[in-house]
Write a protein that holds these residues in place. Structure first.
Motif, PDB file in Angstrom:
ATOM      1  N   THR A 432     -26.027 -19.306 -22.503  1.00 23.35           N
ATOM      2  CA  THR A 432     -27.464 -19.458 -22.736  1.00 23.35           C
ATOM      3  C   THR A 432     -27.859 -20.788 -23.356  1.00 23.35           C
ATOM      4  OG1 THR A 432     -27.166 -18.298 -24.842  1.00 23.35           O
ATOM      5  CG2 THR A 432     -27.881 -16.969 -22.959  1.00 23.35           C
ATOM      6  N   GLY A 433     -26.926 -21.481 -24.012  1.00 23.76           N
ATOM      7  CA  GLY A 433     -27.287 -22.751 -24.608  1.00 23.76           C
ATOM      8  C   GLY A 433     -26.556 -23.037 -25.899  1.00 23.76           C
ATOM      9  N   GLU A 434     -26.961 -24.115 -26.526  1.00 22.90           N
ATOM     10  CA  GLU A 434     -26.242 -24.651 -27.681  1.00 22.90           C
ATOM     11  C   GLU A 434     -26.172 -23.680 -28.857  1.00 22.90           C
ATOM     12  OE1 GLU A 434     -28.167 -28.168 -25.497  1.00 22.90           O
ATOM     13  OE2 GLU A 434     -28.800 -26.178 -26.184  1.00 22.90           O
ATOM     14  N   ALA A 435     -27.254 -22.945 -29.119  1.00 18.70           N
ATOM     15  CA  ALA A 435     -27.243 -22.024 -30.264  1.00 18.70           C
ATOM     16  C   ALA A 435     -26.152 -20.967 -30.104  1.00 18.70           C
ATOM     17  CB  ALA A 435     -28.607 -21.358 -30.433  1.00 18.70           C
ATOM     18  N   PHE A 436     -26.020 -20.427 -28.897  1.00 16.83           N
ATOM     19  CA  PHE A 436     -24.987 -19.421 -28.681  1.00 16.83           C
ATOM     20  C   PHE A 436     -23.593 -20.019 -28.746  1.00 16.83           C
ATOM     21  CE2 PHE A 436     -22.000 -17.449 -25.678  1.00 16.83           C
ATOM     22  CZ  PHE A 436     -21.756 -16.292 -26.393  1.00 16.83           C
ATOM     23  N   TYR A 437     -23.371 -21.166 -28.119  1.00 16.04           N
ATOM     24  CA  TYR A 437     -22.033 -21.764 -28.112  1.00 16.04           C
ATOM     25  C   TYR A 437     -21.553 -22.024 -29.532  1.00 16.04           C
ATOM     26  CZ  TYR A 437     -23.817 -22.794 -23.419  1.00 16.04           C
ATOM     27  OH  TYR A 437     -24.402 -22.714 -22.187  1.00 16.04           O
ATOM     28  N   VAL A 438     -22.441 -22.526 -30.373  1.00 16.47           N
ATOM     29  CA  VAL A 438     -22.077 -22.807 -31.762  1.00 16.47           C
ATOM     30  C   VAL A 438     -21.926 -21.516 -32.561  1.00 16.47           C
ATOM     31  CG1 VAL A 438     -22.904 -23.825 -33.919  1.00 16.47           C
ATOM     32  CG2 VAL A 438     -23.058 -25.129 -31.780  1.00 16.47           C
ATOM     33  N   ALA A 439     -22.853 -20.568 -32.362  1.00 22.42           N
ATOM     34  CA  ALA A 439     -22.810 -19.314 -33.128  1.00 22.42           C
ATOM     35  C   ALA A 439     -21.549 -18.525 -32.835  1.00 22.42           C
ATOM     36  CB  ALA A 439     -24.053 -18.474 -32.821  1.00 22.42           C
ATOM     37  N   GLU A 440     -21.170 -18.411 -31.557  1.00 21.77           N
ATOM     38  CA  GLU A 440     -19.944 -17.669 -31.260  1.00 21.77           C
ATOM     39  C   GLU A 440     -18.711 -18.482 -31.644  1.00 21.77           C
ATOM     40  OE1 GLU A 440     -17.843 -14.883 -27.890  1.00 21.77           O
ATOM     41  OE2 GLU A 440     -18.867 -16.676 -27.182  1.00 21.77           O
ATOM     42  N   GLY A 441     -18.761 -19.778 -31.424  1.00 23.80           N
ATOM     43  CA  GLY A 441     -17.597 -20.604 -31.725  1.00 23.80           C
ATOM     44  C   GLY A 441     -17.218 -20.589 -33.194  1.00 23.80           C
ATOM     45  N   LEU A 442     -18.212 -20.608 -34.072  1.00 23.00           N
ATOM     46  CA  LEU A 442     -17.945 -20.674 -35.507  1.00 23.00           C
ATOM     47  C   LEU A 442     -18.119 -19.335 -36.210  1.00 23.00           C
ATOM     48  CD1 LEU A 442     -18.222 -23.724 -34.805  1.00 23.00           C
ATOM     49  CD2 LEU A 442     -19.277 -24.029 -37.031  1.00 23.00           C
ATOM     50  N   GLY A 443     -18.709 -18.344 -35.561  1.00 26.34           N
ATOM     51  CA  GLY A 443     -19.053 -17.081 -36.220  1.00 26.34           C
ATOM     52  C   GLY A 443     -17.859 -16.310 -36.737  1.00 26.34           C
ATOM     53  N   PHE A 444     -18.113 -15.383 -37.641  1.00 27.51           N
ATOM     54  CA  PHE A 444     -17.040 -14.651 -38.314  1.00 27.51           C
ATOM     55  C   PHE A 444     -16.147 -13.904 -37.325  1.00 27.51           C
ATOM     56  CE2 PHE A 444     -15.550 -10.591 -40.119  1.00 27.51           C
ATOM     57  CZ  PHE A 444     -14.644 -11.094 -41.040  1.00 27.51           C
ATOM     58  N   ARG A 445     -16.755 -13.171 -36.394  1.00 25.28           N
ATOM     59  CA  ARG A 445     -15.974 -12.411 -35.412  1.00 25.28           C
ATOM     60  C   ARG A 445     -15.838 -13.151 -34.086  1.00 25.28           C
ATOM     61  NH1 ARG A 445     -18.023  -6.989 -33.860  1.00 25.28           N
ATOM     62  NH2 ARG A 445     -20.127  -7.591 -34.419  1.00 25.28           N
ATOM     63  N   HIS A 446     -16.414 -14.356 -33.990  1.00 26.41           N
ATOM     64  CA  HIS A 446     -16.487 -15.055 -32.706  1.00 26.41           C
ATOM     65  C   HIS A 446     -17.050 -14.097 -31.661  1.00 26.41           C
ATOM     66  CE1 HIS A 446     -14.349 -18.287 -34.566  1.00 26.41           C
ATOM     67  NE2 HIS A 446     -13.279 -17.554 -34.774  1.00 26.41           N
ATOM     68  N   SER A 447     -18.128 -13.433 -32.050  1.00 25.93           N
ATOM     69  CA  SER A 447     -18.751 -12.416 -31.215  1.00 25.93           C
ATOM     70  C   SER A 447     -20.220 -12.756 -31.006  1.00 25.93           C
ATOM     71  CB  SER A 447     -18.633 -11.042 -31.894  1.00 25.93           C
ATOM     72  OG  SER A 447     -19.500 -10.103 -31.293  1.00 25.93           O
ATOM     73  N   HIS A 448     -20.746 -12.414 -29.838  1.00 29.27           N
ATOM     74  CA  HIS A 448     -22.177 -12.614 -29.610  1.00 29.27           C
ATOM     75  C   HIS A 448     -23.010 -11.716 -30.517  1.00 29.27           C
ATOM     76  CE1 HIS A 448     -21.279  -9.112 -27.130  1.00 29.27           C
ATOM     77  NE2 HIS A 448     -22.554  -8.849 -27.047  1.00 29.27           N
ATOM     78  N   LEU A 449     -22.394 -10.697 -31.105  1.00 26.31           N
ATOM     79  CA  LEU A 449     -23.124  -9.776 -31.975  1.00 26.31           C
ATOM     80  C   LEU A 449     -23.057 -10.161 -33.452  1.00 26.31           C
ATOM     81  CD1 LEU A 449     -22.243  -6.387 -30.263  1.00 26.31           C
ATOM     82  CD2 LEU A 449     -24.441  -7.576 -30.251  1.00 26.31           C
ATOM     83  N   ASP A 450     -22.408 -11.272 -33.779  1.00 30.13           N
ATOM     84  CA  ASP A 450     -22.451 -11.762 -35.159  1.00 30.13           C
ATOM     85  C   ASP A 450     -23.868 -12.166 -35.542  1.00 30.13           C
ATOM     86  OD1 ASP A 450     -19.899 -11.476 -36.140  1.00 30.13           O
ATOM     87  OD2 ASP A 450     -19.203 -13.392 -35.406  1.00 30.13           O
ATOM     88  N   SER A 451     -24.609 -12.652 -34.551  1.00 27.82           N
ATOM     89  CA  SER A 451     -25.980 -13.109 -34.780  1.00 27.82           C
ATOM     90  C   SER A 451     -26.721 -13.076 -33.459  1.00 27.82           C
ATOM     91  CB  SER A 451     -25.994 -14.535 -35.354  1.00 27.82           C
ATOM     92  OG  SER A 451     -25.555 -15.446 -34.359  1.00 27.82           O
ATOM     93  N   GLY A 452     -27.979 -13.448 -33.480  1.00 28.19           N
ATOM     94  CA  GLY A 452     -28.777 -13.457 -32.262  1.00 28.19           C
ATOM     95  C   GLY A 452     -28.871 -14.825 -31.629  1.00 28.19           C
ATOM     96  N   GLY A 453     -27.796 -15.619 -31.672  1.00 26.59           N
ATOM     97  CA  GLY A 453     -27.823 -16.953 -31.094  1.00 26.59           C
ATOM     98  C   GLY A 453     -28.164 -16.938 -29.615  1.00 26.59           C
ATOM     99  N   TYR A 454     -27.603 -15.980 -28.880  1.00 32.17           N
ATOM    100  CA  TYR A 454     -27.879 -15.869 -27.441  1.00 32.17           C
ATOM    101  C   TYR A 454     -29.336 -15.527 -27.192  1.00 32.17           C
ATOM    102  CZ  TYR A 454     -27.507 -10.840 -28.269  1.00 32.17           C
ATOM    103  OH  TYR A 454     -27.692  -9.564 -28.742  1.00 32.17           O
ATOM    104  N   SER A 455     -29.913 -14.724 -28.083  1.00 33.83           N
ATOM    105  CA  SER A 455     -31.320 -14.367 -27.965  1.00 33.83           C
ATOM    106  C   SER A 455     -32.222 -15.568 -28.267  1.00 33.83           C
ATOM    107  CB  SER A 455     -31.639 -13.205 -28.910  1.00 33.83           C
ATOM    108  OG  SER A 455     -33.007 -12.872 -28.873  1.00 33.83           O
ATOM    109  N   TRP A 456     -31.839 -16.347 -29.275  1.00 36.65           N
ATOM    110  CA  TRP A 456     -32.604 -17.553 -29.619  1.00 36.65           C
ATOM    111  C   TRP A 456     -32.696 -18.485 -28.405  1.00 36.65           C
ATOM    112  CZ3 TRP A 456     -35.222 -19.593 -33.809  1.00 36.65           C
ATOM    113  CH2 TRP A 456     -35.518 -20.959 -33.731  1.00 36.65           C
ATOM    114  N   ASP A 457     -31.569 -18.697 -27.742  1.00 36.06           N
ATOM    115  CA  ASP A 457     -31.549 -19.600 -26.598  1.00 36.06           C
ATOM    116  C   ASP A 457     -32.475 -19.147 -25.475  1.00 36.06           C
ATOM    117  OD1 ASP A 457     -29.752 -21.594 -27.422  1.00 36.06           O
ATOM    118  OD2 ASP A 457     -28.023 -20.379 -26.887  1.00 36.06           O
ATOM    119  N   GLN A 458     -32.603 -17.843 -25.301  1.00 30.94           N
ATOM    120  CA  GLN A 458     -33.419 -17.332 -24.207  1.00 30.94           C
ATOM    121  C   GLN A 458     -34.916 -17.456 -24.481  1.00 30.94           C
ATOM    122  OE1 GLN A 458     -31.861 -13.483 -22.488  1.00 30.94           O
ATOM    123  NE2 GLN A 458     -30.255 -13.786 -24.016  1.00 30.94           N
TER     124      GLN A 458
END
Length: 588
Positions: A432-458
C-alpha cells in the motif's frame, strides 16, 4: 468472580511436572500481550538462544475471556528462531476458552522432553506422554491421532506442529484446532526444540457468570452489535477474502514476488470466486458468534482405484495472497491445493508463500537451479509449488533448510537480496505504500496488525513523516491494550474504549477500566523493553530495494521519504524504552 493476580501453570517438560503459581500484576498488565511479556520477563532469558531448553513458551489469555463475545484469542510469547528476539503470535480456535475453563490465566512451558512428547493438561491433571511414533507426521494426521489418544469434547483444544516444527524451521507455526494458527516468527520451531509435538488443553472446570444487571445489559448490547447489525457481517459473508479485489483495484496487491501490484487475472481468486465455487461452510472460534472462518474444499483423485478424497481448507485474505497472487496462481482450487500442503507441513502460510515467490524469481534469474529447488519453479505452476512446499517443510536439502530460516538468509547465500520481500519477516499482503512498509518492517511483531499503517496508506497520500509516526505510535497503544484483553481485532469496531470500560466494570475490573490507556502504554513499553534487551535495533533493519520499485494508486514509492520515515519511526520506538519513559511507567 475476579482475582487481582494471575493464576499461572508452569510446566517442566524434563521432569514432566508442573506447579501453579500466583503472579501479581493484573491491574498493571491486564492479561494477553501484557501477561506474556510479564511472564517472559520473569521466566525468560534475554541472553540465551531461542532454543535453550530453559526458554519459556507462554500461552496467555485476557480478563474478559469466556465472558464476552470475540474475547476468543490466545497470545503465544517466546524467543523467536527467526531473529532470536522476543516475539509474540496470536491465534483463535478453542485454546483461550480451554485455558479459561482449566482455571488458568497462562501456561508457561519450560525444559525439553527426553523424547517427542505431547503435553496434556487441565484443571485436574497434567501428563507428558511419549509420542515418538508421531515423528514426521503431518498436522492433520497428528491431530487425528491426538484426538483419539486424549478424548474429550467441548472445551478441549489441540495444538500441534508438523514436520516444519520438528525441523526447527523459522517459518514453522503451531496449528490450533485445525483451522487457526500461531503463525508468525516460528513458534512451531520452539515446540520442536522442546520435543513437543502437541499440547492438549482440557477445559475440564467451570466458572459462574456475573449475576448483576450491568453485566447482562452490556453483554446484550455487545452481542446485538455483533449479530443483529451489519458491523460484523462483512467478516461472515465474503470475509477478508473480499480484500483481494479491492487491493488489486488500488494497485496494492502483491503479484509474482511483488513485480506488480495489479493484474486482470484477479477474477480467478476474488473473495466472490472463492465463495461461489469453493466454500463449504463457515466456522467460528469458541466464544464467537460471527463465524469468520471460511472453509473451502479441494478434491484429490487416486488414480489406481479412481476414487476421490475431499479435504477441507480454511482460507482468508492472507493465505490467498501468499499462495495465490504472490505466486501468480489464479485458480481458486489450485490456491487451496497449495494451502493444503502448507497446512500439512505446519508452515506459516505468509512466510512460506512469500519465500517461495523469492525462490521462483531467483530460479528465473539463474541464481539457483533445480540442483537447489529439486523441482523447477515457475509463477503460476501450482503443482510445482505443492512439491516445493513439501521440500520446504521437511528442509529437504541445503537450499530449503536455508530458505526455512528466512528469505534473507537464503538470499545472503545464493543472491537476490534486492528482491526478497521481507519487512522484518516475509511481508503481509499489503503493498500500500511507505507507511505500511516502514510499520511492518520495524513493528514489534512485524505484522500488519501492529498498527494501521496499511490503512493510512489507503486513505492518505501526504508525505509527512511526523504525522505518520504520530498515528503509528498512537494506534499501537490501543492495539496493545486490545491484545491484552485478548480481543479478536476484527471486533475493534465494536469494542470502543467506552464499551470496553463498561465490560470491565460489569465483571469487577474497575481499576483496569479506569486505566486502559496507561495499561496500553505500559504493555507496549514492556514488550519493546524485552525486545531491545534481546537484540532489536531498528537501525539494522533494512527495506529491500524491491519496495522502491513499487507503484500504487499514489504513484511510485519515494525512497527518500521512506528512509526519512523509517529513521523517524525508529527514533520514536527508541523513545518508548528511554530511561525517562520506563521510569514513568514503573518499568525501570
Amino acid at each position: 468472580m475476579i482475582r487481582d493476580y494471575f493464576r499461572v501453570l508452569v510446566v517442566d517438560l524434563g521432569s514432566g511436572k508442573g506447579n501453579v503459581v500466583k503472579v501479581d500484576g493484573r491491574n498493571e498488565f491486564a492479561g494477553g500481550s501484557g501477561l506474556g511479556a510479564l511472564l517472559f520477563d520473569k521466566y525468560g532469558h534475554v541472553d540465551r538462544p531461542w532454543d535453550d531448553p530453559d526458554q519459556p513458551l507462554i500461552f496467555s489469555i485476557g480478563p474478559l475471556t469466556g465472558l464476552f463475545p470475540l474475547m476468543s484469542k490466545t497470545v503465544c510469547s517466546f524467543k523467536s528462531p527467526y531473529h532470536d528476539q522476543f516475539a509474540e503470535s496470536h491465534a483463535g480456535g478453542r485454546s483461550a476458552l480451554a485455558i479459561r475453563f482449566a482455571d488458568f490465566d497462562a501456561l508457561v512451558i519450560k525444559g525439553r522432553a527426553p523424547r517427542l512428547s505431547c503435553l496434556s493438561l487441565g484443571m485436574r491433571h497434567l501428563e507428558v506422554k511419549d509420542v515418538q511414533f508421531l515423528a514426521g507426521k503431518d498436522v492433520f494426521s497428528t491431530g487425528k491421532i491426538l484426538r483419539s489418544m486424549f478424548p474429550g469434547s467441548g472445551h478441549r483444544s489441540i495444538l500441534r506442529i508438523g514436520p516444519a516444527g520438528e525441523k526447527l524451521s523459522a517459518m514453522a507455526c503451531i496449528n490450533a484446532d485445525t483451522y487457526r494458527h500461531f503463525g508468525r516468527l516460528g513458534s512451531g520451531a520452539v515446540m520442536g526444540a522442546k520435543n513437543l509435538k502437541g499440547i492438549v488443553i482440557q477445559g475440564d472446570g467451570s466458572f459462574a457468570l456475573p449475576e448483576n444487571k450491568e453485566y447482562s445489559k452490556i453483554y446484550g448490547q455487545v452481542y446485538e452489535k455483533m449479530t443483529a447489525t451489519d458491523m460484523m457481517s462483512k467478516y461472515h459473508n465474503l470475509g477478508t477474502a473480499a480484500n483481494l479485489d479491492a487491493l488489486n483495484e488500488l494497485e496494492s496487491l502483491p503479484w509474482r514476488n511483488l513485480q506488480a501490484t495489479k493484474d486482470e487475472k484477479i477474477t480467478g481468486i476474488t473473495g466472490k470466486k472463492f465463495a461461489d465455487d469453493t466454500l463449504l461452510r463457515n466456522a467460528a472460534c469458541a466464544g464467537c458468534p460471527v463465524g469468520c472462518i471460511h472453509i473451502g474444499f479441494v478434491r484429490e483423485k487416486f488414480m489406481e482405484d479412481n476414487q476421490y478424497l475431499y479435504r477441507q481448507v480454511a482460507y482468508d485474505y492472507e493465505p490467498i495472497f501468499a499462495t495465490g497472487s504472490m505466486l501468480g496462481v489464479t485458480d481458486a482450487f489450485q490456491v487451496l491445493g497449495i494451502m493444503d500442503e502448507v497446512e500439512k507441513g505446519g508452515l506459516d502460510v505468509m512466510s512460506g508463500g512469500v519465500a517461495l515467490a523469492w525462490a521462483t524469481e531467483a530460479f528465473e534469474k539463474g541464481l539457483v537451479s533445480e540442483t537447489e529447488t529439486i523441482v523447477p519453479l515457475a509463477f503460476g505452476d501450482a503443482e510445482g509449488y505443492k512439491k516445493a512446499v513439501q521440500y520446504l517443510s521437511n528442509a529437504e536439502n541445503e537450499f530449503y533448510a536455508a530458505l526455512g530460516k528466512g528469505s534473507l538468509v537464503a538470499a545472503a547465500k545464493y543472491g537476490g537480496e534486492d528482491f526478497a520481500c521481507v519487512l522484518g519477516q516475509e511481508m503481509a499482503g499489503y503493498a500500500t505504500g511507505e507507511a505500511f512498509y516502514v510499520a511492518e518492517g520495524l513493528g514489534f511483531r512485524h505484522s500488519h496488525l501492529d498498527s494501521g499503517g496499511y490503512s493510512w496508506d489507503q486513505k492518505n497520500d501526504r508525505k509527512d513523516a511526523d504525522e505518520v509516526c504520530d498515528f503509528l505510535i498512537s494506534d499501537e497503544t490501543g492495539r496493545a491494550f486490545l491484545t491484552s484483553m485478548v480481543s479478536c481485532l476484527f471486533g475493534r469496531g465494536v469494542y470502543k474504549d467506552e464499551v470496553l470500560a463498561e465490560c470491565l466494570r460489569s465483571v469487577g475490573y474497575d481499576e483496569i477500566a479506569e486505566n486502559m490507556e496507561l495499561i496500553g502504554e505500559r504493555v507496549r513499553a514492556m514488550r519493546w523493553k524485552i525486545r531491545f534487551a534481546t537484540g532489536y535495533n531498528p537501525d539494522e533493519i533494512s527495506i529491500p530495494k524491491r519496495y522502491n520499485q513499487i507503484k500504487t494508486w499514489k504513484g511510485k514509492t519515494d525512497p527518500e521519504y521512506m528512509e526519512k520515515l523509517k529513521n523517524e519511526y525508529g527514533r520514536r520506538i527508541r523513545e518508548l524504552v528511554s530511561d525517562e519513559a520506563l521510569e514513568k511507567l514503573n518499568l525501570k
